[in-house]
Design a protein around this motif. Structure first.
Motif, PDB file in Angstrom:
ATOM      1  N   LYS A  76      35.683  48.483  53.928  1.00 46.15           N
ATOM      2  CA  LYS A  76      35.365  47.026  53.794  1.00 46.15           C
ATOM      3  C   LYS A  76      36.417  46.226  54.836  1.00 46.15           C
ATOM      4  CE  LYS A  76      33.994  46.985  49.115  1.00 46.15           C
ATOM      5  NZ  LYS A  76      34.438  46.431  47.549  1.00 46.15           N
ATOM      6  N   ASN A  77      37.501  46.796  55.488  1.00 44.71           N
ATOM      7  CA  ASN A  77      38.099  46.134  56.185  1.00 44.71           C
ATOM      8  C   ASN A  77      37.767  46.516  57.738  1.00 44.71           C
ATOM      9  OD1 ASN A  77      39.763  44.786  54.793  1.00 44.71           O
ATOM     10  ND2 ASN A  77      40.966  46.635  54.011  1.00 44.71           N
ATOM     11  N   ILE A  78      36.727  47.244  57.999  1.00 46.74           N
ATOM     12  CA  ILE A  78      36.368  47.700  59.291  1.00 46.74           C
ATOM     13  C   ILE A  78      35.095  47.177  59.592  1.00 46.74           C
ATOM     14  CG2 ILE A  78      36.085  49.604  60.866  1.00 46.74           C
ATOM     15  CD1 ILE A  78      38.045  51.133  59.180  1.00 46.74           C
ATOM     16  N   GLY A  79      34.987  46.605  60.892  1.00 51.49           N
ATOM     17  CA  GLY A  79      33.385  46.283  61.482  1.00 51.49           C
ATOM     18  C   GLY A  79      32.958  47.352  62.483  1.00 51.49           C
ATOM     19  N   TYR A  80      32.078  47.914  62.292  1.00 56.23           N
ATOM     20  CA  TYR A  80      31.740  49.127  63.389  1.00 56.23           C
ATOM     21  C   TYR A  80      30.584  48.736  64.061  1.00 56.23           C
ATOM     22  CZ  TYR A  80      29.841  53.496  65.196  1.00 56.23           C
ATOM     23  OH  TYR A  80      29.484  54.629  66.056  1.00 56.23           O
ATOM     24  N   LEU A  81      30.176  48.691  65.403  1.00 61.24           N
ATOM     25  CA  LEU A  81      29.253  48.473  66.207  1.00 61.24           C
ATOM     26  C   LEU A  81      29.006  49.594  66.786  1.00 61.24           C
ATOM     27  CD1 LEU A  81      26.804  46.352  66.778  1.00 61.24           C
ATOM     28  CD2 LEU A  81      28.488  45.731  69.038  1.00 61.24           C
ATOM     29  N   PRO A  82      27.821  50.681  66.493  1.00 60.61           N
ATOM     30  CA  PRO A  82      27.698  51.714  67.493  1.00 60.61           C
ATOM     31  C   PRO A  82      27.128  51.087  68.827  1.00 60.61           C
ATOM     32  CG  PRO A  82      26.205  51.391  65.514  1.00 60.61           C
ATOM     33  CD  PRO A  82      27.119  50.337  65.582  1.00 60.61           C
ATOM     34  N   SER A  83      26.960  52.504  69.667  1.00 63.80           N
ATOM     35  CA  SER A  83      26.224  51.872  70.916  1.00 63.80           C
ATOM     36  C   SER A  83      24.705  51.888  70.826  1.00 63.80           C
ATOM     37  CB  SER A  83      26.629  53.124  71.749  1.00 63.80           C
ATOM     38  OG  SER A  83      26.110  54.292  71.421  1.00 63.80           O
ATOM     39  N   GLU A  84      24.163  52.636  69.891  1.00 62.38           N
ATOM     40  CA  GLU A  84      22.638  52.254  69.881  1.00 62.38           C
ATOM     41  C   GLU A  84      22.231  51.851  68.157  1.00 62.38           C
ATOM     42  OE1 GLU A  84      20.546  55.925  70.928  1.00 62.38           O
ATOM     43  OE2 GLU A  84      21.625  55.859  73.002  1.00 62.38           O
ATOM     44  N   ILE A  85      21.467  51.007  67.984  1.00 63.07           N
ATOM     45  CA  ILE A  85      21.290  50.755  66.840  1.00 63.07           C
ATOM     46  C   ILE A  85      19.859  50.499  66.473  1.00 63.07           C
ATOM     47  CG2 ILE A  85      21.745  48.508  65.231  1.00 63.07           C
ATOM     48  CD1 ILE A  85      23.631  47.437  67.253  1.00 63.07           C
ATOM     49  N   ASN A  86      19.279  50.767  65.337  1.00 63.84           N
ATOM     50  CA  ASN A  86      17.986  50.796  64.904  1.00 63.84           C
ATOM     51  C   ASN A  86      17.916  50.342  63.410  1.00 63.84           C
ATOM     52  OD1 ASN A  86      16.629  52.594  66.927  1.00 63.84           O
ATOM     53  ND2 ASN A  86      17.937  54.101  66.531  1.00 63.84           N
ATOM     54  N   TYR A  87      16.966  49.535  63.362  1.00 69.77           N
ATOM     55  CA  TYR A  87      16.680  48.704  61.835  1.00 69.77           C
ATOM     56  C   TYR A  87      15.246  49.064  61.505  1.00 69.77           C
ATOM     57  CZ  TYR A  87      21.229  46.430  62.862  1.00 69.77           C
ATOM     58  OH  TYR A  87      22.390  45.944  63.231  1.00 69.77           O
ATOM     59  N   TYR A  88      15.000  48.731  60.218  1.00 70.74           N
ATOM     60  CA  TYR A  88      13.476  48.525  59.905  1.00 70.74           C
ATOM     61  C   TYR A  88      12.690  47.675  60.582  1.00 70.74           C
ATOM     62  CZ  TYR A  88      14.849  51.738  55.910  1.00 70.74           C
ATOM     63  OH  TYR A  88      15.470  52.647  55.085  1.00 70.74           O
ATOM     64  N   LYS A  89      11.980  47.877  61.336  1.00 70.39           N
ATOM     65  CA  LYS A  89      11.020  47.152  62.169  1.00 70.39           C
ATOM     66  C   LYS A  89      10.168  45.790  61.554  1.00 70.39           C
ATOM     67  CE  LYS A  89      10.472  50.499  65.824  1.00 70.39           C
ATOM     68  NZ  LYS A  89       9.672  51.401  66.531  1.00 70.39           N
ATOM     69  N   ASP A  90       9.802  45.895  60.147  1.00 69.49           N
ATOM     70  CA  ASP A  90       9.011  45.035  59.585  1.00 69.49           C
ATOM     71  C   ASP A  90      10.039  44.179  58.839  1.00 69.49           C
ATOM     72  OD1 ASP A  90       6.571  45.547  60.517  1.00 69.49           O
ATOM     73  OD2 ASP A  90       6.367  47.241  59.026  1.00 69.49           O
ATOM     74  N   MET A  91      11.328  44.086  58.962  1.00 71.68           N
ATOM     75  CA  MET A  91      12.163  43.266  58.432  1.00 71.68           C
ATOM     76  C   MET A  91      12.761  42.171  59.439  1.00 71.68           C
ATOM     77  SD  MET A  91      14.830  45.757  56.192  1.00 71.68           S
ATOM     78  CE  MET A  91      15.677  44.348  55.340  1.00 71.68           C
ATOM     79  N   THR A  92      12.941  41.070  59.011  1.00 71.61           N
ATOM     80  CA  THR A  92      13.120  39.851  59.850  1.00 71.61           C
ATOM     81  C   THR A  92      15.156  40.040  59.938  1.00 71.61           C
ATOM     82  OG1 THR A  92      13.810  38.343  58.080  1.00 71.61           O
ATOM     83  CG2 THR A  92      11.650  38.455  59.016  1.00 71.61           C
ATOM     84  N   GLY A  93      15.446  39.506  61.046  1.00 72.07           N
ATOM     85  CA  GLY A  93      16.907  39.829  61.264  1.00 72.07           C
ATOM     86  C   GLY A  93      17.658  39.082  59.945  1.00 72.07           C
ATOM     87  N   LYS A  94      17.093  38.078  59.461  1.00 69.44           N
ATOM     88  CA  LYS A  94      17.609  37.593  58.465  1.00 69.44           C
ATOM     89  C   LYS A  94      17.664  38.269  57.279  1.00 69.44           C
ATOM     90  CE  LYS A  94      18.118  33.301  55.370  1.00 69.44           C
ATOM     91  NZ  LYS A  94      17.465  31.977  55.142  1.00 69.44           N
TER      92      LYS A  94
END
Length: 300
Positions: A76-94
């Motif tokens: 809960k105290n760490i924010g991690y940004l990996p070098s490569e990111i994938n998301y569900y394509k049909d979701m909006t950013g919000k």
């Protein structure tokens, strides 16, 4: 107090070395650079910090806690940004961000996401499948900051961002660091380290070869001289420029020399001949890094 501390951290994939004897001490409240070319071991180290892979040997503490305990509190105290990111394509950013917020037991509207999205010129209403690489990276940055972590771990965070957005991103990092957030910044782009980091560790072939303040690396007494003589052509031999720098080069009409200390003597020697143009500057962090890196490579 240390935000990240590792002792002799080692990872082997079978007989292949990932990293060996990594000793890091990232202090709370600093922006720490972790630099090296692709394949040097940066991502392997980060994945062990995030417990995505287990070390072969060695010790890790994050936010003064062993990774073997209190994982839910720690994450809960760490924010991690990996070098490569994938998301569900049909979701909006919000929708992606709302989902991530709920997973952290917070409401998206109660976060600074809207402010950060405006800073990064990011449209949350569009679907993921319409986003460019840069916009997917912006979405990842916003997700990383949702829960206001004490520690940010960023793996090649600017890949895909155009120069203007990189500038905005660096401003954001400085702002966050000003609130006390610790930032661990992994990259192979030296100019990025020069812009935002306090200290830096250089990694080569899975081993850290130097840790120092960025300012200490920049304080080299070396100077680069670029000179174009009135007479055209390569004048290295004719003007005995190797007396100044044995590795002097000639490219596109310009003679490139590196002077260690006695710049006065070098300029006296050069000025014995008619000069059309000349410039003198400190070597960039990238030039110093590459020289150091290649020297260490040759020493193996």
């Amino acid at each position: 107090m240390s935000a990240i501390s590792t002792k002799n951290l080692t990872k082997y994939y079978g007989k292949h070395k990932g990293v060996s004897n990594i000793n890091l001490d990232v202090r709370e409240g600093e922006i720490f650079g972790f630099i090296g070319p692709n394949g040097a071991g940066k991502s392997t180290t980060i994945r062990m910090l995030m417990q995505l892979i287990n070390p072969t040997s060695g010790e890790i503490k994050v936010l003064n806690q062993s990774l073997s305990t209190e994982q839910s509190v720690l994450r809960k105290n760490i924010g991690y940004l990996p070098s490569e990111i994938n998301y569900y394509k049909d979701m909006t950013g919000k929708q992606v961000l709302e989902f991530a917020a709920r997973a952290n037991d917070i409401q998206l509207k109660e976060t600074s996401t809207k402010e950060y999205a405006e800073l990064l010129n990011f449209d949350m209403s569009k679907k993921v499948k319409s986003y460019s690489l840069g916009n997917r990276k912006k979405l990842g940055i916003l997700q990383t900051l949702l829960h206001k972590p004490k520690l940010l771990i960023l793996d090649e965070p600017t890949s895909g961002l155009d120069p203007l957005m990189q500038h905005s991103f660096f401003d954001l990092l400085k702002e966050l660091n000003g609130t006390g957030m610790t930032i661990f910044f992994s990259t192979h782009v030296l100019s990025e380290v020069e812009k935002v980091c306090d200290r830096v560790a250089i990694i080569r072939n899975g081993e850290i070869i130097r840790t120092s303040k960025v300012s200490e690396i920049q304080e080299s007494k070396k100077r680069t001289i670029e000179v174009q003589f009135a007479k055209s052509g390569n004048m290295i031999e004719k003007y005995d420029l190797k007396q100044i720098d044995s590795s002097v080069t000639f490219q596109n009409g310009i003679h490139h020399l590196t002077v260690q200390k006695e710049i006065h003597n070098a300029l006296q020697h050069i000025s014995q001949n008619a000069i059309q143009d000349i410039s003198i500057h400190k070597p960039t962090l990238e030039e110093l890094f590459m020289e150091y890196y290649e020297k260490e490579e040759g020493g193996k």
